[in-house]
Design an enzyme around this catalytic site. Structure first.
Site, PDB file in Angstrom:
ATOM      1  N   ALA A 114     -33.628  -2.695   0.286  1.00  0.00           N
ATOM      2  CA  ALA A 114     -33.156  -3.946  -0.321  1.00  0.00           C
ATOM      3  C   ALA A 114     -32.436  -4.929   0.594  1.00  0.00           C
ATOM      4  O   ALA A 114     -32.431  -6.129   0.338  1.00  0.00           O
ATOM      5  CB  ALA A 114     -32.252  -3.608  -1.486  1.00  0.00           C
ATOM      6  N   PRO A 116     -31.289  -7.463   3.553  1.00  0.00           N
ATOM      7  CA  PRO A 116     -30.034  -8.092   3.115  1.00  0.00           C
ATOM      8  C   PRO A 116     -30.042  -8.683   1.705  1.00  0.00           C
ATOM      9  O   PRO A 116     -29.105  -9.405   1.360  1.00  0.00           O
ATOM     10  CB  PRO A 116     -29.831  -9.193   4.163  1.00  0.00           C
ATOM     11  CG  PRO A 116     -31.217  -9.591   4.549  1.00  0.00           C
ATOM     12  CD  PRO A 116     -32.037  -8.331   4.470  1.00  0.00           C
ATOM     13  N   ASN A 118     -32.562 -10.549  -0.182  1.00  0.00           N
ATOM     14  CA  ASN A 118     -33.280 -11.749  -0.648  1.00  0.00           C
ATOM     15  C   ASN A 118     -34.119 -11.471  -1.898  1.00  0.00           C
ATOM     16  O   ASN A 118     -34.088 -12.226  -2.859  1.00  0.00           O
ATOM     17  CB  ASN A 118     -34.182 -12.291   0.457  1.00  0.00           C
ATOM     18  CG  ASN A 118     -33.368 -12.832   1.610  1.00  0.00           C
ATOM     19  OD1 ASN A 118     -32.481 -13.652   1.408  1.00  0.00           O
ATOM     20  ND2 ASN A 118     -33.636 -12.345   2.812  1.00  0.00           N
ATOM     21  N   ASP A 137     -30.590   1.001   0.465  1.00  0.00           N
ATOM     22  CA  ASP A 137     -30.896   0.730   1.866  1.00  0.00           C
ATOM     23  C   ASP A 137     -30.181   1.773   2.720  1.00  0.00           C
ATOM     24  O   ASP A 137     -29.056   2.178   2.421  1.00  0.00           O
ATOM     25  CB  ASP A 137     -30.474  -0.677   2.298  1.00  0.00           C
ATOM     26  CG  ASP A 137     -31.292  -1.168   3.499  1.00  0.00           C
ATOM     27  OD1 ASP A 137     -32.227  -1.974   3.323  1.00  0.00           O
ATOM     28  OD2 ASP A 137     -31.010  -0.690   4.630  1.00  0.00           O
ATOM     29  N   CYS A 241     -43.727  -8.426   6.123  1.00  0.00           N
ATOM     30  CA  CYS A 241     -43.881  -9.683   6.864  1.00  0.00           C
ATOM     31  C   CYS A 241     -44.650  -9.380   8.151  1.00  0.00           C
ATOM     32  O   CYS A 241     -44.316  -9.849   9.221  1.00  0.00           O
ATOM     33  CB  CYS A 241     -42.543 -10.356   7.126  1.00  0.00           C
ATOM     34  SG  CYS A 241     -41.356  -9.358   8.019  1.00  0.00           S
TER      35      CYS A 241
HETATM   36  N1  SAM Z   1     -36.073  -6.611   0.963  1.00  0.00           N
HETATM   37  C1  SAM Z   1     -35.130  -7.138   1.914  1.00  0.00           C
HETATM   38  C2  SAM Z   1     -34.884  -8.604   1.608  1.00  0.00           C
HETATM   39  O1  SAM Z   1     -35.715  -9.237   0.954  1.00  0.00           O
HETATM   40  O2  SAM Z   1     -33.824  -9.127   1.993  1.00  0.00           O
HETATM   41  C3  SAM Z   1     -35.610  -6.952   3.342  1.00  0.00           C
HETATM   42  C4  SAM Z   1     -35.879  -5.518   3.656  1.00  0.00           C
HETATM   43  S1  SAM Z   1     -36.216  -5.194   5.364  1.00  0.00           S
HETATM   44  C5  SAM Z   1     -37.850  -5.743   5.519  1.00  0.00           C
HETATM   45  C6  SAM Z   1     -36.404  -3.454   5.356  1.00  0.00           C
HETATM   46  C7  SAM Z   1     -35.147  -2.686   5.037  1.00  0.00           C
HETATM   47  O3  SAM Z   1     -35.488  -1.306   4.871  1.00  0.00           O
HETATM   48  C8  SAM Z   1     -34.086  -2.701   6.138  1.00  0.00           C
HETATM   49  O4  SAM Z   1     -32.899  -3.252   5.640  1.00  0.00           O
HETATM   50  C9  SAM Z   1     -33.887  -1.222   6.489  1.00  0.00           C
HETATM   51  O5  SAM Z   1     -32.542  -0.895   6.759  1.00  0.00           O
HETATM   52  C10 SAM Z   1     -34.367  -0.542   5.231  1.00  0.00           C
HETATM   53  N2  SAM Z   1     -34.789   0.863   5.334  1.00  0.00           N
HETATM   54  C11 SAM Z   1     -35.387   1.496   6.364  1.00  0.00           C
HETATM   55  N3  SAM Z   1     -35.632   2.784   6.045  1.00  0.00           N
HETATM   56  C12 SAM Z   1     -35.198   2.963   4.769  1.00  0.00           C
HETATM   57  C13 SAM Z   1     -35.182   4.068   3.861  1.00  0.00           C
HETATM   58  N4  SAM Z   1     -35.677   5.256   4.203  1.00  0.00           N
HETATM   59  N5  SAM Z   1     -34.644   3.891   2.642  1.00  0.00           N
HETATM   60  C14 SAM Z   1     -34.135   2.691   2.272  1.00  0.00           C
HETATM   61  N6  SAM Z   1     -34.122   1.620   3.085  1.00  0.00           N
HETATM   62  C15 SAM Z   1     -34.654   1.743   4.307  1.00  0.00           C
END
Ligand code: SAM
Length: 315
Positions: A114, A116, A118, A137, A241
């Site tokens: 989730a 940061p 958005n 997260d 993305c």
């Molecule tokens: N959905 C977010 C937004 O719209 O602001 C952006 C998410 S970003 C693409 C991917 C996120 O996945 C990162 O914040 C990362 O820390 C998290 N992440 C990585 N491995 C994870 C896991 N096993 N469980 C939960 N979150 C994880």
């Protein structure tokens, strides 16, 4: 202009935070402050119109009802509406998942990756801040940023938890009303225009990149499969993305192979013409977005829907 890459940058997209304001009020505000609302046929003519114009122009987005479009380079970071959380500065493509999820007000939703925040804050806005969003997260620093964003946007229906989504028990009674899940896992980020990484120099770089994509795709599939295992879920949106097939269509195909007895791919946003690469039957139901065709960052969205027969059994 043929696209955002050729013109140098993508437009400035503004998402209206319905928790604090309305489209009408925001339009009114900009109009009162020297901005002119224009109604071009499409975004391409908006870009042409506004390129050499000294007037400040903006338009309503043609696909998303809560998005406004401003010329590339419009800086709104100090704008009172942004500072107060009435509007968010979010690329249009990244606004697609919440609309595709279409969780009604009052729903229980999981945002698997989730921070940061958005997508969580957008889902909350579309649900009028009513219902529950369980946001996970694994990165605590990013979650701290997320909590600030939730506060600024007055989002009250989100609970954050710092853990891996893969450790969340699908049978936990807490989640027994969850019918909607957003899966937006870590990806290569190769669609983000400012860090497009398509210029590979040597064979070593290429091998490294392939290895990284392989491990990302494996992780993405595990998160998606885990989401699809929640017993009462009806709709799961998968997004990245990334522009790479390995992280997009290939992950979706593998998830369908593993869960095709219970889920089908749906075709969201029928008016969106840019679709998934036809690498398996049905892949064109997915959504792709790109700078040159859509004036956004590179993006991918897929919608999994629980089969009716499965829903009957759960009733
Ligand atoms: N959905 C977010 C937004 O719209 O602001 C952006 C998410 S970003 C693409 C991917 C996120 O996945 C990162 O914040 C990362 O820390 C998290 N992440 C990585 N491995 C994870 C896991 N096993 N469980 C939960 N979150 C994880």
């Amino acid at each position: 202009p043929k696209g955002a890459l050729e013109t140098g940058s993508i437009p400035r997209y503004v998402r209206i935070n319905r928790i604090k304001t309305s489209m009408k009020a925001v339009i009114q505000d900009f109009k009162q402050n020297d901005y002119q609302l224009v109604e071009p046929q499409n975004i391409s003519s908006f870009v042409t119109q506004s390129k050499n114009s000294v007037d400040k122009k903006f338009m309503c987005d043609k696909h998303l009802s809560d998005v406004l479009v401003f010329p590339a380079g419009t800086d709104l970071h100090d704008h009172p509406l942004y500072v107060s959380g009435h509007i968010l500065l979010q690329d249009k493509a990244s606004c697609l998942p919440a609309h595709v999820l279409a969780a009604p007000s009052g729903s229980h939703v999981i945002d698997a990756c989730a921070a940061p925040g958005n997508k969580s804050s957008h889902v909350a806005s579309l649900m009028n801040n009513k219902g529950k969003i369980f946001a996970f997260d694994s990165d605590s620093k990013r979650l701290t940023v997320m909590q600030k964003l939730m506060k600024k946007a007055s989002v009250e229906c989100v609970t954050t938890r710092n853990c891996s989504f893969l450790e969340v028990d699908p049978l936990d009674v807490k989640y027994s009303n969850v019918q909607y899940i957003v899966v937006d896992p870590s990806c290569s980020g190769s669609g983000i225009v400012s860090r497009m990484d398509n210029f590979i120099d040597d064979a070593e770089d290429k091998r490294k990149k392939e290895k990284r994509l392989e491990s990302l795709a494996k992780f993405q599939l595990s998160v998606l499969n885990h989401a699809l295992s929640f017993p009462f879920v009806k709709r799961v949106v998968y997004s990245t993305c990334s522009i790479h097939q390995q992280e997009n269509e290939d992950v979706v195909e593998a998830a369908l192979k593993a869960n095709g007895d219970r889920y089908t791919l749906d075709r969201p946003l029928p008016s969106w013409t840019h679709r998934g690469m036809a690498v398996f039957p049905g892949a064109e139901k997915c959504i792709r977005a790109s700078p040159d065709q859509d004036y956004t960052n590179g993006f991918f969205v897929a919608l999994f829907v629980k089969k009716e027969s499965e829903m009957e059994q759960k009733r």
